[in-house]
Design a protein around this motif. Sequence first.
Motif, PDB file in Angstrom:
ATOM      1  N   PRO A 248      80.759 110.224  -7.251  1.00 38.96           N
ATOM      2  CA  PRO A 248      81.228 111.730  -7.492  1.00 38.96           C
ATOM      3  C   PRO A 248      82.282 111.104  -6.088  1.00 38.96           C
ATOM      4  O   PRO A 248      82.535 110.298  -5.829  1.00 38.96           O
ATOM      5  CB  PRO A 248      80.578 112.443  -7.673  1.00 38.96           C
ATOM      6  N   GLU A 249      83.581 112.547  -6.413  1.00 41.89           N
ATOM      7  CA  GLU A 249      84.661 112.350  -5.566  1.00 41.89           C
ATOM      8  C   GLU A 249      84.055 113.415  -4.788  1.00 41.89           C
ATOM      9  O   GLU A 249      85.246 114.377  -4.289  1.00 41.89           O
ATOM     10  CB  GLU A 249      85.775 112.904  -6.360  1.00 41.89           C
ATOM     11  N   TRP A 250      83.174 112.572  -3.600  1.00 42.56           N
ATOM     12  CA  TRP A 250      82.850 113.063  -2.207  1.00 42.56           C
ATOM     13  C   TRP A 250      83.308 112.220  -1.355  1.00 42.56           C
ATOM     14  O   TRP A 250      83.616 110.903  -1.623  1.00 42.56           O
ATOM     15  CB  TRP A 250      81.517 113.422  -2.118  1.00 42.56           C
ATOM     16  N   PRO A 251      83.461 112.953   0.053  1.00 40.66           N
ATOM     17  CA  PRO A 251      83.585 111.735   1.401  1.00 40.66           C
ATOM     18  C   PRO A 251      82.526 110.587   1.079  1.00 40.66           C
ATOM     19  O   PRO A 251      81.441 111.287   0.739  1.00 40.66           O
ATOM     20  CB  PRO A 251      83.602 112.730   2.089  1.00 40.66           C
TER      21      PRO A 251
ATOM     22  N   ALA B  64      79.251 111.748   2.973  1.00 37.93           N
ATOM     23  CA  ALA B  64      78.267 112.781   2.544  1.00 37.93           C
ATOM     24  C   ALA B  64      77.828 112.030   1.118  1.00 37.93           C
ATOM     25  O   ALA B  64      76.949 112.282   0.731  1.00 37.93           O
ATOM     26  CB  ALA B  64      79.582 113.494   1.286  1.00 37.93           C
ATOM     27  N   THR B  65      78.401 110.618   0.830  1.00 34.82           N
ATOM     28  CA  THR B  65      77.985 110.154  -0.597  1.00 34.82           C
ATOM     29  C   THR B  65      76.510 109.044  -0.427  1.00 34.82           C
ATOM     30  O   THR B  65      75.416 109.887  -0.487  1.00 34.82           O
ATOM     31  CB  THR B  65      79.130 109.305  -0.699  1.00 34.82           C
ATOM     32  N   GLN B  66      77.101 108.591   0.940  1.00 32.22           N
ATOM     33  CA  GLN B  66      75.566 107.704   2.110  1.00 32.22           C
ATOM     34  C   GLN B  66      74.575 108.306   1.878  1.00 32.22           C
ATOM     35  O   GLN B  66      73.110 108.590   1.708  1.00 32.22           O
ATOM     36  CB  GLN B  66      75.992 107.468   3.273  1.00 32.22           C
TER      37      GLN B  66
ATOM     38  N   ALA C 256      74.212 111.389  -7.430  1.00 32.96           N
ATOM     39  CA  ALA C 256      73.881 110.731  -6.490  1.00 32.96           C
ATOM     40  C   ALA C 256      73.497 108.951  -6.620  1.00 32.96           C
ATOM     41  O   ALA C 256      73.586 108.055  -7.072  1.00 32.96           O
ATOM     42  CB  ALA C 256      72.946 111.609  -5.126  1.00 32.96           C
ATOM     43  N   CYS C 257      71.878 109.439  -7.543  1.00 34.70           N
ATOM     44  CA  CYS C 257      71.548 107.935  -8.558  1.00 34.70           C
ATOM     45  C   CYS C 257      72.864 107.708  -9.121  1.00 34.70           C
ATOM     46  O   CYS C 257      72.589 106.556  -9.038  1.00 34.70           O
ATOM     47  CB  CYS C 257      70.485 108.820  -9.397  1.00 34.70           C
ATOM     48  N   VAL C 258      73.336 108.258 -10.116  1.00 37.88           N
ATOM     49  CA  VAL C 258      74.471 108.010 -11.330  1.00 37.88           C
ATOM     50  C   VAL C 258      75.034 107.619 -10.430  1.00 37.88           C
ATOM     51  O   VAL C 258      75.927 106.222 -10.954  1.00 37.88           O
ATOM     52  CB  VAL C 258      74.949 108.592 -12.331  1.00 37.88           C
ATOM     53  N   GLY C 259      75.841 107.138  -8.901  1.00 38.87           N
ATOM     54  CA  GLY C 259      76.699 107.453  -8.108  1.00 38.87           C
ATOM     55  C   GLY C 259      76.414 105.924  -7.650  1.00 38.87           C
ATOM     56  O   GLY C 259      77.165 104.619  -7.601  1.00 38.87           O
TER      57      GLY C 259
END
Length: 336
Positions: free
Chosen positions: A220-223, A226-228, A211-214
């Motif tokens: 990542p391919e998350w909804p 979920a990413t937030q 999540a930090c790298v994102g």
Amino acid sequence: MTFNLASSPIQPFDARVMLDVHSLKALRQRRSGREALSEQFQERRQCLTRAAIKRAESGRPVPYRTVRHLAAFYGIGVETLIDAAPTRQAPPARPVPDVADIWDVERLQCRAVIDAVHVGGRGRIIDVQGVAGAGKSPLLSFGARDARARGYTCVVLDGGRARIPAVHTAADLMLGLLGLQAGAVTDAVPLADLVRSRCAALGVSPVHIDACVGLIDAPPEWPLPATQLLQTAALCALVQHRAANQPLLISIDDLQCADWQLAMILNVVVPTTLDYPVLWMFATRLEPGPMRRPLGVRMDALARTTLHLTPPPVRTDRADAGGVHRLARTAGQDAG
């Protein structure tokens, strides 16, 4: 966490100590005159007379119990009133408080909160507000310097330079917590790899590392929800890991320049990290007209130390730059 009492300037109860006269006068001038202050002491059943207050402000030694009463009345630590160098002469009394006197009060309030977080081990918030030029940035800089001197880890997001405000983002906060800067990284080591290695060294979980790298790379391919959620949880984990071993100061200048992602994350991260020794310092520039509130209800409902700063008064004993220019132009026309 406790202070080293051997190095503390506090004396035994029956000793006489010298006070920081400059700071004491600034505190009193913010409240009222000596008579009104003495009446307030009596209302609170604190035995401090007008003569005792005058003696404390004159630079003469006073009983330690007087210091305890003064500190309790102003809601600050005893050590902030005691002169760390009792042999030096007290500065001469000033008939009118200047801007430095007023800012000394704000610095004392910041220092009291810094000490409270260090001793109590629980988080606090300092909210500094004011128009441009009121001294918000210098006060935040003082807070960071004072916190470092007391063993804090400091993460500082400044407000940019040359009238170009920096837009604060969640990535800036994440990199600051890891001791990284986006512009200081070379091509030899990708920034994402540095983020992964430093997160792993702190013991952050793999999903929070992703999540930090994102925040700085392709997420990542998350909804999206979920990413937030995971990015918010990752920043909470980073703050908690950094504050686990020593107190942490997070200072954000020009909070009105925070983007909405950071604003939403702060609404969650700040309340959930106040059980740790984390001091949040915010500075917000107030503009004429309706103000855009970057922080929501959850932040506004939190207890905080709010400092409203005003710009220094304009001196009337010298001409302003425009007046000098007009005077020079008039003199040139007359000469022609």
